[in-house]
Design a protein around this motif. Structure first.
Motif, PDB file in Angstrom:
ATOM      1  N   HIS A 158       0.853  -1.204   0.000  1.00  0.00           N
ATOM      2  CA  HIS A 158       0.000   0.000   0.000  1.00  0.00           C
ATOM      3  C   HIS A 158       0.890   1.257   0.000  1.00  0.00           C
ATOM      4  CE1 HIS A 158      -3.570   2.380   1.578  1.00  0.00           C
ATOM      5  NE2 HIS A 158      -2.586   3.091   2.108  1.00  0.00           N
ATOM      6  N   HIS A 162       1.344   4.475  -2.638  1.00  0.00           N
ATOM      7  CA  HIS A 162       1.434   5.916  -2.363  1.00  0.00           C
ATOM      8  C   HIS A 162       2.712   6.490  -2.980  1.00  0.00           C
ATOM      9  CE1 HIS A 162      -1.997   6.410   0.207  1.00  0.00           C
ATOM     10  NE2 HIS A 162      -1.533   5.697   1.218  1.00  0.00           N
ATOM     11  N   HIS A 172       2.539  10.356   6.295  1.00  0.00           N
ATOM     12  CA  HIS A 172       1.232   9.727   6.133  1.00  0.00           C
ATOM     13  C   HIS A 172       1.234   8.416   6.914  1.00  0.00           C
ATOM     14  CE1 HIS A 172      -2.275   7.950   4.212  1.00  0.00           C
ATOM     15  NE2 HIS A 172      -1.547   6.903   3.907  1.00  0.00           N
ATOM     16  N   ASP A 174      -0.786   4.817   8.191  1.00  0.00           N
ATOM     17  CA  ASP A 174      -1.843   3.874   7.831  1.00  0.00           C
ATOM     18  C   ASP A 174      -2.135   2.895   8.953  1.00  0.00           C
ATOM     19  OD1 ASP A 174      -2.796   4.319   5.087  1.00  0.00           O
ATOM     20  OD2 ASP A 174      -0.680   4.093   4.582  1.00  0.00           O
ATOM     21  N   GLU A 188      -6.704   6.378  -0.574  1.00  0.00           N
ATOM     22  CA  GLU A 188      -6.447   5.102   0.108  1.00  0.00           C
ATOM     23  C   GLU A 188      -6.933   3.935  -0.751  1.00  0.00           C
ATOM     24  OE1 GLU A 188      -4.516   5.100   2.844  1.00  0.00           O
ATOM     25  OE2 GLU A 188      -4.504   7.153   2.153  1.00  0.00           O
TER      26      GLU A 188
HETATM   27 ZN   LIG Z   1      -2.499   5.051   2.978  1.00  0.00          ZN
END
Ligand SMILES: [Zn+2]
Length: 287
Positions: A158, A162, A172, A174, A188
């Protein structure tokens, strides 16, 4: 989505209202991570840059399903072409072993480290342990060791999404991700899609599925039920409704037709649920 709780607190309601008027766009809302997407890359004190930054995020966040898959394919191709440099000692013989998001992050210029903990943050009034962070400005990704391997793997993939799709200037953060929750935030959602395509590429999942289940589309019948180890077809048929139950069964199966193997979920280092969803997306099974 970038931004921290502190940034959010700093952002006055006037700025938030202004951003909504300026953007007229759904991204100008509080996201589920406690950040404010429209305020990305700009603090409340930087009113001059405020109009430009959100627009950039919006443009960058509009990646179609097809575009994300194309970008992932390009990355896979580049990794394959550079495999001897990336794995200087032993190049993986199985292409699935090349689907390593940590190695891919390093390949695209990111420093990636595993940390004992990355702290906590608020979301929907709950405290959530951070599973991964990315700071594009310093090209750094951190993954928390506190989660099991398939969550770490999906979270790293993920963050890779980004890194290649979004402008994440400030830190950032998560939550733990495994690809089974559909995010409300478009950015997202894109990073999740990137992770899904990176970890479970269409062609490789299909060919691996075919090798295991000896078909390009699995239909549940007496013969296939028996191959799965169930003597009573009707009992199994009752058990696997809805389709997700059958998908999970195939994603986690370790034997079929008398042969033993590593399950699809474990081969691709994803959760059973994530693989089950992917099998359905690729229409590899039906009741
Ligand atoms: Zn994220």
């Amino acid at each position: 989505m970038v931004g921290s709780l502190n940034e959010l607190k700093e952002a006055s309601s006037e700025e938030i209202a202004r951003s909504r008027r300026l953007l007229q766009h759904p991204y100008a809302y509080l996201d589920e991570f406690g950040g404010f997407s429209a305020l990305s890359n700009c603090s409340s004190k930087q009113a001059d840059t405020f109009t430009a930054a959100p627009k950039k995020i919006i443009e960058e966040s509009r990646h179609s399903h097809t575009e994300i898959e194309r970008r992932v394919k390009n990355l896979h191709r580049r990794i394959w072409q550079n495999r001897n440099k990336i794995w200087s000692n032993v190049t993986p013989s199985n292409p699935i072993d090349m689907l390593d998001p940590v190695i891919a992050l390093k390949f695209v210029g990111y420093d990636c480290e595993l940390d004992e903990t990355l702290g906590i943050f608020y979301s929907d009034g709950k405290l959530i342990e951070v599973a991964g962070t990315i700071a594009k400005s310093s090209a750094k990704v951190c993954i928390s060791r506190r989660f099991e391997n398939n969550i770490r793997n999906f979270t790293a993939a993920h963050e890779l999404g980004h890194a290649l799709l979004h402008q994440t200037g400030s830190l950032h953060r998560d939550r733990p991700l495994n690809g089974t929750i559909i995010s409300r935030d478009p950015i997202e959602w894109e990073a999740d899609k990137f992770a899904t395509f990176f970890l479970m590429p269409r062609k490789l999942v299909k060919t691996t599925f075919e090798k295991i289940f000896l078909t390009d589309k699995f239909f549940l019948n007496e013969e296939t039920a028996f191959a799965l180890g169930y003597g009573d077809f009707m009992e199994l048929k009752g058990k696997v409704k809805p389709l997700r139950q059958l998908s999970k069964m195939l994603a986690s199966a370790e034997q079929y037709n008398g042969r033993h193997f590593i399950s699809l979920a474990n081969q691709f280092r994803v959760s059973t649920e994530a693989m089950a969803i992917r099998l359905e997306e690729l229409e590899l099974l039906a009741l």
